[in-house]
Design an enzyme around this catalytic site. Structure first.
Site, PDB file in Angstrom:
ATOM      1  N   ASP A   1      68.196  90.943  23.925  1.00 54.02           N
ATOM      2  CA  ASP A   1      69.632  90.828  24.221  1.00 54.02           C
ATOM      3  C   ASP A   1      70.119  89.455  23.784  1.00 54.02           C
ATOM      4  OD1 ASP A   1      69.605  93.382  25.331  1.00 54.02           O
ATOM      5  OD2 ASP A   1      69.041  92.629  27.298  1.00 54.02           O
TER       6      ASP A   1
ATOM      7  N   LYS B   1      63.232  96.134  22.174  1.00 53.28           N
ATOM      8  CA  LYS B   1      64.459  96.924  22.201  1.00 53.28           C
ATOM      9  C   LYS B   1      65.560  96.201  21.441  1.00 53.28           C
ATOM     10  CE  LYS B   1      67.905  96.847  24.999  1.00 53.28           C
ATOM     11  NZ  LYS B   1      68.837  96.857  26.155  1.00 53.28           N
TER      12      LYS B   1
ATOM     13  N   ASP C   1      68.260 101.148  20.980  1.00 55.20           N
ATOM     14  CA  ASP C   1      69.000 101.605  22.162  1.00 55.20           C
ATOM     15  C   ASP C   1      70.502 101.618  21.882  1.00 55.20           C
ATOM     16  OD1 ASP C   1      69.518 102.379  24.777  1.00 55.20           O
ATOM     17  OD2 ASP C   1      69.475 100.333  25.552  1.00 55.20           O
TER      18      ASP C   1
ATOM     19  N   LYS D   1      72.421 104.442  22.520  1.00 58.03           N
ATOM     20  CA  LYS D   1      73.055 105.365  23.474  1.00 58.03           C
ATOM     21  C   LYS D   1      74.137 106.207  22.792  1.00 58.03           C
ATOM     22  CE  LYS D   1      72.246 102.423  27.537  1.00 58.03           C
ATOM     23  NZ  LYS D   1      71.678 101.221  26.864  1.00 58.03           N
ATOM     24  N   LEU D   2      73.755 106.911  21.758  1.00 57.89           N
ATOM     25  CA  LEU D   2      74.707 107.739  21.017  1.00 57.89           C
ATOM     26  C   LEU D   2      75.338 108.789  21.923  1.00 57.89           C
ATOM     27  CD1 LEU D   2      72.599 108.332  17.770  1.00 57.89           C
ATOM     28  CD2 LEU D   2      74.344 106.578  18.184  1.00 57.89           C
ATOM     29  N   HIS D   3      76.640 109.000  21.765  1.00 59.49           N
ATOM     30  CA  HIS D   3      77.368 109.970  22.597  1.00 59.49           C
ATOM     31  C   HIS D   3      78.620 110.397  21.833  1.00 59.49           C
ATOM     32  CE1 HIS D   3      78.998 111.006  26.903  1.00 59.49           C
ATOM     33  NE2 HIS D   3      78.975 112.043  26.075  1.00 59.49           N
ATOM     34  N   ASP D   4      78.561 111.573  21.218  1.00 61.51           N
ATOM     35  CA  ASP D   4      79.681 112.073  20.426  1.00 61.51           C
ATOM     36  C   ASP D   4      79.473 113.575  20.244  1.00 61.51           C
ATOM     37  OD1 ASP D   4      81.861 112.236  18.497  1.00 61.51           O
ATOM     38  OD2 ASP D   4      81.558 110.083  18.181  1.00 61.51           O
ATOM     39  N   ILE D   5      80.269 114.196  19.409  1.00 56.84           N
ATOM     40  CA  ILE D   5      80.071 115.617  19.156  1.00 56.84           C
ATOM     41  C   ILE D   5      78.729 115.816  18.448  1.00 56.84           C
ATOM     42  CG2 ILE D   5      82.543 116.048  19.070  1.00 56.84           C
ATOM     43  CD1 ILE D   5      82.278 116.230  16.011  1.00 56.84           C
TER      44      ILE D   5
ATOM     45  N   THR E   1      71.720 102.192  34.972  1.00 55.85           N
ATOM     46  CA  THR E   1      71.228 101.492  36.167  1.00 55.85           C
ATOM     47  C   THR E   1      72.282 100.620  36.828  1.00 55.85           C
ATOM     48  OG1 THR E   1      70.329  99.775  34.714  1.00 55.85           O
ATOM     49  CG2 THR E   1      68.811 101.496  35.468  1.00 55.85           C
TER      50      THR E   1
ATOM     51  N   ARG F   1      63.034  94.022  37.717  1.00 51.03           N
ATOM     52  CA  ARG F   1      63.323  92.685  38.232  1.00 51.03           C
ATOM     53  C   ARG F   1      62.163  92.205  39.091  1.00 51.03           C
ATOM     54  NH1 ARG F   1      66.451  93.242  34.827  1.00 51.03           N
ATOM     55  NH2 ARG F   1      68.712  92.978  34.816  1.00 51.03           N
TER      56      ARG F   1
ATOM     57  N   GLN G   1      72.688  95.045  37.809  1.00 49.19           N
ATOM     58  CA  GLN G   1      71.801  96.196  37.929  1.00 49.19           C
ATOM     59  C   GLN G   1      71.664  96.568  39.409  1.00 49.19           C
ATOM     60  OE1 GLN G   1      71.280  97.535  35.196  1.00 49.19           O
ATOM     61  NE2 GLN G   1      69.877  96.500  33.822  1.00 49.19           N
TER      62      GLN G   1
ATOM     63  N   GLY H   1      64.543  92.585  30.021  1.00 51.95           N
ATOM     64  CA  GLY H   1      65.360  91.667  29.235  1.00 51.95           C
ATOM     65  C   GLY H   1      65.480  90.298  29.856  1.00 51.95           C
ATOM     66  N   ARG H   2      66.441  90.150  30.769  1.00 47.11           N
ATOM     67  CA  ARG H   2      66.752  88.836  31.325  1.00 47.11           C
ATOM     68  C   ARG H   2      65.582  88.119  31.988  1.00 47.11           C
ATOM     69  NH1 ARG H   2      72.486  90.777  33.815  1.00 47.11           N
ATOM     70  NH2 ARG H   2      71.600  92.821  33.291  1.00 47.11           N
TER      71      ARG H   2
END
Length: 227
Positions: A12, A34, A61, A63-67, A117, A178, A186, A206-207
């Site tokens: 990130d 990632k 990552d 996060k595809l979201h479409d037709i 999350t 965490r 989160q 990540g963090r």
């Protein structure tokens, strides 16, 4: 899998240079990374190419979201450069999930994001969804399996519920890892050891690594927890 195979480090970072510096500092303490929206928008496919050139495995990552047709074509493009895992949103429905699997082909495994999350039961109620988080995650995991996905992304708190409804080899990858509860955006978190004990195959961190005084030491400690 070995402990190191179960750790996915989230890059990130706002630039490819910063991300690769983090990778080089971790060295052999991490093999899987990632690439999320921030880094992909900054560097595009070059981020994937640089990581694979270093012998690393890439979890894209987006996060595809479409037709369905758009997602099928996007998944084909996204997995052309050596990606190992690709995410889509399970809320896109069975046809969209199946289209993503078709687009990725044999090049990459598709993981369906169940419920982010950053959301909890209160957020679902506010959105008009009467289901509990656990029930919704389990239902979407089963839908993803039926659509041909290799696995799902879910918080550590729902892993046990997912394991009750999917086949043993179905992958469960958990973000929201965490060292202690709370402290950021989160809401459904756990330690790496707790996630693994619940049945998670891999964790995304990540963090806690990125912001640590010694990222390598944190990564090695996480691998020990996951072994």
């Amino acid at each position: 899998m070995k402990g190191i195979d179960r750790l996915i480090v989230a890059l990130d970072h706002p630039s490819l240079e910063a991300a690769l510096l983090a990778v080089d500092r971790l060295g052999d303490a991490a093999e899987r990374y990632k690439v999320g929206l921030e880094l992909y928008l900054a560097a595009g496919a070059r981020a994937v190419e640089e990581l694979t050139h270093r012998g690393k495995r890439v979890f894209l990552d987006l996060k595809l979201h479409d037709i369905p047709e758009t997602v099928r074509r996007a998944a084909k493009l996204a997995t052309a450069d050596g990606v190992d895992l690709l995410t889509v949103h399970a809320s896109g429905g069975r046809a969209m999930l199946a289209a993503a699997v078709e687009g990725a082909g044999a090049r990459a495994r598709v993981l369906a994001v169940t419920v982010l999350t950053s959301l909890d039961a209160g957020d679902l109620v506010a959105d008009g969804n009467p289901m509990t988080v656990e029930d919704l995650v389990a239902r979407r995991a089963l839908l993803a399996e039926e659509a041909g996905c290799a696995g799902v992304i879910a918080s550590p708190r729902e892993v046990a519920a997912i394991r009750q409804v999917v086949r043993p080899e179905f992958l469960i990858v958990t973000p929201g890892i965490r060292p202690q509860q709370g402290g950021d955006d989160q809401k459904r978190t756990a330690t790496a050891r707790e996630a693994r004990a619940a049945g998670a195959d891999a964790v995304v961190v990540g963090r806690p690594i990125r912001d640590a005084a010694s990222p390598r030491a944190v990564a090695l400690a996480l691998i020990e927890e996951l072994s």
